[in-house]
Motif scaffolding. Structure first.
Motif, short mmCIF file in Angstrom:
data_model
loop_
_atom_site.label_atom_id
_atom_site.label_comp_id
_atom_site.label_asym_id
_atom_site.label_seq_id
_atom_site.Cartn_x
_atom_site.Cartn_y
_atom_site.Cartn_z
N VAL A 196 0.86 -1.18 0.00
CA VAL A 196 0.00 0.00 0.00
C VAL A 196 0.89 1.23 0.00
O VAL A 196 1.74 1.40 0.88
CB VAL A 196 -0.94 0.02 1.22
N ASP A 197 0.71 2.08 -1.00
CA ASP A 197 1.48 3.32 -1.14
C ASP A 197 0.59 4.48 -0.70
O ASP A 197 -0.40 4.81 -1.37
CB ASP A 197 1.91 3.48 -2.60
N VAL A 241 -1.52 -6.32 5.30
CA VAL A 241 -0.65 -5.65 4.33
C VAL A 241 0.81 -6.00 4.61
O VAL A 241 1.26 -5.97 5.75
CB VAL A 241 -0.85 -4.11 4.40
N THR A 242 1.54 -6.34 3.56
CA THR A 242 2.96 -6.72 3.69
C THR A 242 3.86 -5.51 3.82
O THR A 242 4.81 -5.51 4.60
CB THR A 242 3.39 -7.54 2.46
N LEU A 243 3.59 -4.47 3.03
CA LEU A 243 4.43 -3.28 2.98
C LEU A 243 3.57 -2.03 2.89
O LEU A 243 2.61 -1.99 2.11
CB LEU A 243 5.36 -3.34 1.76
N VAL A 244 3.91 -1.02 3.67
CA VAL A 244 3.34 0.33 3.53
C VAL A 244 4.47 1.26 3.16
O VAL A 244 5.53 1.26 3.82
CB VAL A 244 2.65 0.81 4.82
N GLU A 264 -0.12 4.57 13.96
CA GLU A 264 -1.06 3.64 14.58
C GLU A 264 -1.80 2.83 13.52
O GLU A 264 -2.01 1.62 13.68
CB GLU A 264 -2.05 4.39 15.47
N GLU A 265 -2.19 3.48 12.44
CA GLU A 265 -2.86 2.77 11.36
C GLU A 265 -1.92 1.76 10.69
O GLU A 265 -2.32 0.65 10.36
CB GLU A 265 -3.39 3.75 10.31
N VAL A 266 -0.68 2.16 10.50
CA VAL A 266 0.29 1.26 9.88
C VAL A 266 0.48 0.02 10.75
O VAL A 266 0.49 -1.12 10.26
CB VAL A 266 1.64 1.99 9.64
N LYS A 267 0.63 0.22 12.05
CA LYS A 267 0.80 -0.93 12.95
C LYS A 267 -0.42 -1.85 12.91
O LYS A 267 -0.29 -3.07 13.01
CB LYS A 267 1.05 -0.44 14.38
N ARG A 268 -1.57 -1.25 12.72
CA ARG A 268 -2.80 -2.06 12.67
C ARG A 268 -2.88 -2.91 11.41
O ARG A 268 -3.22 -4.09 11.46
CB ARG A 268 -4.02 -1.13 12.74
N ILE A 269 -2.54 -2.35 10.26
CA ILE A 269 -2.79 -3.06 9.00
C ILE A 269 -1.63 -3.95 8.56
O ILE A 269 -1.83 -4.88 7.77
CB ILE A 269 -3.15 -2.09 7.85
N GLY A 273 5.80 -7.22 8.80
CA GLY A 273 5.61 -6.28 7.69
C GLY A 273 6.43 -5.01 7.87
O GLY A 273 6.85 -4.67 8.98
N THR A 274 6.62 -4.29 6.78
CA THR A 274 7.54 -3.16 6.74
C THR A 274 6.83 -1.84 6.46
O THR A 274 5.90 -1.78 5.65
CB THR A 274 8.61 -3.38 5.65
N LEU A 275 7.30 -0.78 7.11
CA LEU A 275 6.96 0.59 6.74
C LEU A 275 8.20 1.24 6.17
O LEU A 275 9.26 1.22 6.80
CB LEU A 275 6.47 1.39 7.96
N ALA A 276 8.08 1.82 4.96
CA ALA A 276 9.19 2.52 4.31
C ALA A 276 8.78 3.97 4.06
O ALA A 276 7.78 4.23 3.39
CB ALA A 276 9.55 1.84 2.99
N LEU A 277 9.54 4.89 4.63
CA LEU A 277 9.35 6.32 4.40
C LEU A 277 10.53 6.82 3.59
O LEU A 277 11.68 6.55 3.94
CB LEU A 277 9.29 7.08 5.72
N TYR A 278 10.27 7.55 2.52
CA TYR A 278 11.39 8.06 1.73
C TYR A 278 11.03 9.38 1.06
O TYR A 278 9.86 9.77 0.97
CB TYR A 278 11.86 7.03 0.70
#
Length: 278
Positions: A46-47, A105-108, A124-129, A134-139
């Motif tokens: 999810v982007d 979701v595998t990746l945000v 909080e939403e990222v941790k939920r989904i 799974g990974t969160l990537a900020l760039y």
């Protein structure tokens, strides 16, 4: 709420035309990190804050399903105009209220976008989904570094810096500075997932050929310029762009039109990665 900087069709179209596409080297770095804990095939990416979709489509070769979401309906309409990849879809959603099931979701990702979010609510939403692991990537990327490649090479970066910092200085919002200048070094960008320390990669850059006209179009997509336009009207906004164009042409020494004056532009990227506990 996330800021809506694409509330006019014209801005969304400008963004779609002139913003750089996410480098594959950056996406590969993200995918490698995801794959350390989650064996393939990788399922859902999810982007968030996808704009017109440049960052979303870059994920398509690596995931079974890719969804781009943005708070702006005009941005999503622009993305839908050009989507041709079967596993990519777009929809409207605030970053702080994502319409996905828990642990699905595998990746945000958030590319050049999270500085406009309400970050605590977004995290909080990222941790939920996210699924476990799974990974969160900020760039994002810094201000562009354009070079004129005519008979005598000329670095045009000081003109970019002056336009951003001086001409538009009072219209540049803090989030923009934290991205272009600060490279997400502020503590609030330290992803609060289980993995510590946060991984960071500043090694990726994108270099692309274009023209001075492309560069002028790019700076007109900046939120600060769009804010200037709204506050001062089209005549004044056109005037500062013309002054910017004249300074570029004078520095290059080119006697050609902006659309005929070739340049190379480098965008330096920065990437932050965090992982939900398994």
């Amino acid at each position: 709420m996330a800021h809506k900087y694409f509330d006019t069709v014209s801005h969304a179209a400008i963004y779609s035309k002139f913003r750089p596409k996410t480098p594959d080297a950056l996406v590969q770095r993200i995918v490698a990190y995801v794959s350390e804990k989650i064996p393939g095939p990788l399922e859902v990416a999810v982007d968030v804050g996808c704009g017109s979709g440049q960052s979303t489509e870059a994920l398509a070769p690596y995931f079974s399903k890719v969804l781009g979401v943005d708070a702006s309906e005009t941005a999503i309409n622009e993305a839908n105009k050009k989507v041709k990849i079967s596993n990519v879809t777009y929809g409207t959603s605030a970053a702080e209220k994502l319409n996905f099931q828990d642990n699905s979701v595998t990746l945000v990702t958030a590319g050049q976008a999270c500085h406009w979010f309400n970050l605590p609510a977004f995290y909080e939403e990222v941790k939920r989904i996210l699924i476990p692991g799974g990974t969160l990537a900020l760039y994002g990327y810094q201000l562009p570094r354009p070079m004129y490649r005519g008979p005598t090479a000329k670095d045009l970066s000081p003109i970019i810096d002056k336009f951003y910092g001086d001409t538009l200085g009072s219209y540049v919002q803090q989030g923009s500075r934290e991205c272009y200048i600060g490279m997400y070094s502020n503590e609030k960008y330290q992803i609060p997932l289980a993995t510590r320390p946060l991984q960071r990669d500043d090694s990726v850059y994108l270099e692309q050929k274009g023209t001075l006209a492309d560069l002028i179009g790019y700076v007109s997509s900046w939120s600060a310029f769009q804010y200037y336009l709204r506050e001062n009207g089209e005549e004044k906004a056109a005037r500062i762009l013309k002054e910017f164009e004249n300074e570029l042409l004078a520095t290059t020494g080119s006697n050609k039109k902006p659309e005929e004056t070739d340049i190379t532009v480098r965008f330096k990227y920065f990437l932050l990665l965090g992982r939900k506990a398994l």
